[in-house]
Design an enzyme around this catalytic site. Structure first.
Site, short mmCIF file in Angstrom:
data_model
loop_
_atom_site.label_atom_id
_atom_site.label_comp_id
_atom_site.label_asym_id
_atom_site.label_seq_id
_atom_site.Cartn_x
_atom_site.Cartn_y
_atom_site.Cartn_z
N LYS B 119 0.82 -1.39 0.01
CA LYS B 119 0.14 -0.13 -0.02
C LYS B 119 0.95 1.31 0.02
O LYS B 119 0.43 2.30 -0.68
CB LYS B 119 -0.97 0.10 1.19
N LYS B 161 -5.33 6.55 11.57
CA LYS B 161 -5.26 5.06 11.45
C LYS B 161 -3.74 4.68 11.94
O LYS B 161 -2.86 5.46 12.05
CB LYS B 161 -5.12 4.55 9.87
N GLU B 203 -5.98 10.71 7.61
CA GLU B 203 -6.15 10.97 6.22
C GLU B 203 -7.64 11.78 6.39
O GLU B 203 -8.41 11.50 7.28
CB GLU B 203 -6.48 9.60 5.61
N GLU B 277 -8.29 1.26 -8.61
CA GLU B 277 -9.42 1.72 -7.62
C GLU B 277 -9.24 3.13 -6.99
O GLU B 277 -8.20 3.30 -6.51
CB GLU B 277 -9.88 0.54 -6.48
N ARG B 295 -4.67 -7.80 -12.18
CA ARG B 295 -5.13 -9.08 -12.51
C ARG B 295 -6.50 -8.59 -13.24
O ARG B 295 -6.87 -7.51 -13.04
CB ARG B 295 -5.43 -9.91 -11.20
#
Lengths: 78, 452
Positions: B119, B161, B203, B277, B295
């Site tokens: 990430k 987070k 965030e 995404e 993929r």
């Protein structure tokens, strides 16, 4: 009279909540009605299996990670 | 490029294996289908030229066993291995092992899979390519004062987070500066206890976010996009319904979004089919990159219906070394497509899995049904519950929705409990018709309006 605990769903039967943890119930134990005796994994989701009635001297008929179908006898009790 | 006589090994199961076998056959390839002991009678095995058993029912001992799958592929005389989605499709170790065995991996390089699967590295790659990411702290937040300053710039609410967290764990939503002062110390000790690392980062919290994603194709030198999809209808973070294009975007926003995806794909020399995404913040009209899937995706058919591209065939051709057969200007949007996932779950019983035996099947004319089912097939209980996907197309979104409602009503899958009744209700829901939903809308709907 022996009492049978049947598997409600097809899938894979687990006797413990996680690989490194002890069994929910050991062979020979007495269980109360509603006791969780194992888990069935079906399509990547986990479902608890409970004893519907109380019993003594439980004897498991299916091993940990054994494949089961709906209706398989998982354990017998007195 | 002539692929006639080449052999493709399909290292997956279910509906995607069926899809890959069909695409490979149409290209003239010979197909070898891997299967576990529990999958010997699956549809893809029946359709393929050959089936090869790769181990017991448990996926960890069959579909997820890298050494076993690679050995089976090599022994089958395959030239290439298609990993599908899930299982080993995003395993760099698998991609490396396939190539080390002298075979072609149908997908990007192992290095690209590794880089985009991390990430933090994916976020850095996106920033370097000029792709917007969720605004937040540049690394860890060191004090309440520093956190308050950043939160002031981002605007409340914000999320804090755990730096070492993941999968939705260790996240708190903060509404105000007072809230921040109260929650940050607690979040630090919680992160320390849970992950052995009290580090936090911040965030912007996107309320009522929509999930949009861009389909890209690359040949290692050049990349193109095949426009975007919207997948905001989700249950337990799983997509249940997908559309192309995303009705929430203007044409200008659509073009900016898709161009950003191509920049990122070209910056890593991407080869194959992939998806970027994003979250779309409808209130601010901004999109933020979240992650890349290296993929083919479950919902690829909606893109195929609105662009006319066979994504799986293109993916295979590129893997064999062909350049992309498409120029960006050739890829035009035509109409609107909707896919619904048909899962073996009973929506009336809290989505209880239902691995039954398939009875008579009836599908209406003119809809696409990508499925693993055939009459008499006993669905094994060992794998995920996706049975297939019903996909419709209309001239516009309203037409596609009407088509979908009719198609579901005319579909018969005897002997099974599936999620089709959920989709029948959603296809007639006024919020869905207005496109007025977001990624947590369906969970709320199931709790309130629901299935009655």
């Amino acid at each position: 009279m022996a009492k049978d605990i049947h598997c409600p769903l097809p899938g894979v039967f687990y006797r413990k909540p996680a690989p490194n943890e002890p069994n929910f119930v050991e062979d020979g134990a007495s269980v109360a009605a509603g006791t969780v005796i194992g888990l069935v994994e079906v399509m990547k989701s986990f479902h608890e299996v409970t004893a519907e009635e109380a019993g003594d001297n439980i004897r498991f008929e299916v091993e940990n990670e054994g494949q089961v179908t709906a209706g398989t006898v998982l354990a017998k009790m007195d | 490029m002539d692929l006639t006589g080449k052999t493709l090994f399909v290292a997956n199961r279910g509906e995607i294996a069926v899809r890959i076998v069909h695409a490979a056959k149409a290209l003239g390839l010979r197909t070898v289908q891997a299967h576990s002991e529990a999958d010997a009678d699956m549809l893809a095995v029946r359709l393929a030229d050959e089936g090869v058993e790769i181990g017991p029912a448990q996926a960890t001992k069959s579909y997820l066993d890298v050494d076993r799958v690679v050995a089976a592929a090599r022994e089958s005389g395959a030239d290439a291995v298609h990993p599908g989605y899930g299982f080993l499709s995003e395993s760099p170790r698998f991609a490396r092992a396939v190539e080390a065995a002298g075979l072609i991996f149908v997908g990007p390089s192992a290095d690209t899979i590794e880089r985009m699967g991390d990430k933090a590295r994916a976020r850095e790659t996106a920033i370097a390519a000029g792709v917007p990411v969720t605004p937040g702290s540049d690394g860890r937040i060191e004090s309440v004062e520093a956190a308050a300053r950043i939160a002031g710039e981002l605007g409340y609410p914000v999320m804090i987070k755990a730096a070492a967290g993941g999968g939705g764990r260790g996240i708190r939503v903060i509404e105000s500066e007072a809230d921040l002062a109260k929650q940050m110390p607690a979040a630090q000790s919680e992160a320390e206890a849970a992950f052995g690392d009290g580090g936090l980062y911040m965030e912007r919290f996107v309320d009522k976010a929509r999930h949009v994603e861009v389909q890209i194709l690359g040949d290692g030198d050049r990349a193109v996009h095949a426009w975007e999809r919207e997948c905001s209808l989700q249950r337990r973070r799983q997509k249940v319904w997908e559309e192309a294009p995303a009705a929430c975007l203007s044409q200008e926003e659509r073009e900016a979004l898709c161009a950003s995806a191509v920049r990122l794909a070209e910056s890593v020399g991407y080869r194959g089919a992939g998806t970027l995404e994003y979250l779309f913040d409808e209130a601010r009209r901004e999109f933020y990159f979240i992650e890349m899937n290296t993929r083919i995706q479950v919902e690829h058919p909606v893109t195929e219906l609105v662009t006319g591209i066979d994504l799986v065939a293109e993916q295979i051709r590129v893997a064999f070394g062909a350049p992309l057969s498409l120029e960006q200007d050739d890829i035009r949007l035509d109409g609107h497509a909707i896919e619904v996932r048909v899962n073996a779950e009973d929506p009336a019983k809290n989505f209880m899995p239902f691995p039954g035996v398939t009875g008579a099947m009836h599908l209406p004319e003119g809809v696409r049904f990508d499925t693993m089912l055939y009459e008499g097939y006993a669905i094994p209980p060992f794998y995920d519950s996706l049975l297939g996907k019903l996909i419709v197309k209309g001239d516009d979104r309203a037409a596609a929705l009407a088509r979908l409602a009719e198609a579901i009503d005319a579909t018969r899958l005897e002997g099974l409990k599936t999620t089709l009744p959920l989709h029948a209700a959603l296809a007639r829901d006024p919020d869905v018709a207005r496109g007025d939903y977001h990624t947590t809308w369906l969970e709320d709907w199931l709790k309130t309006a629901g299935l009655g």
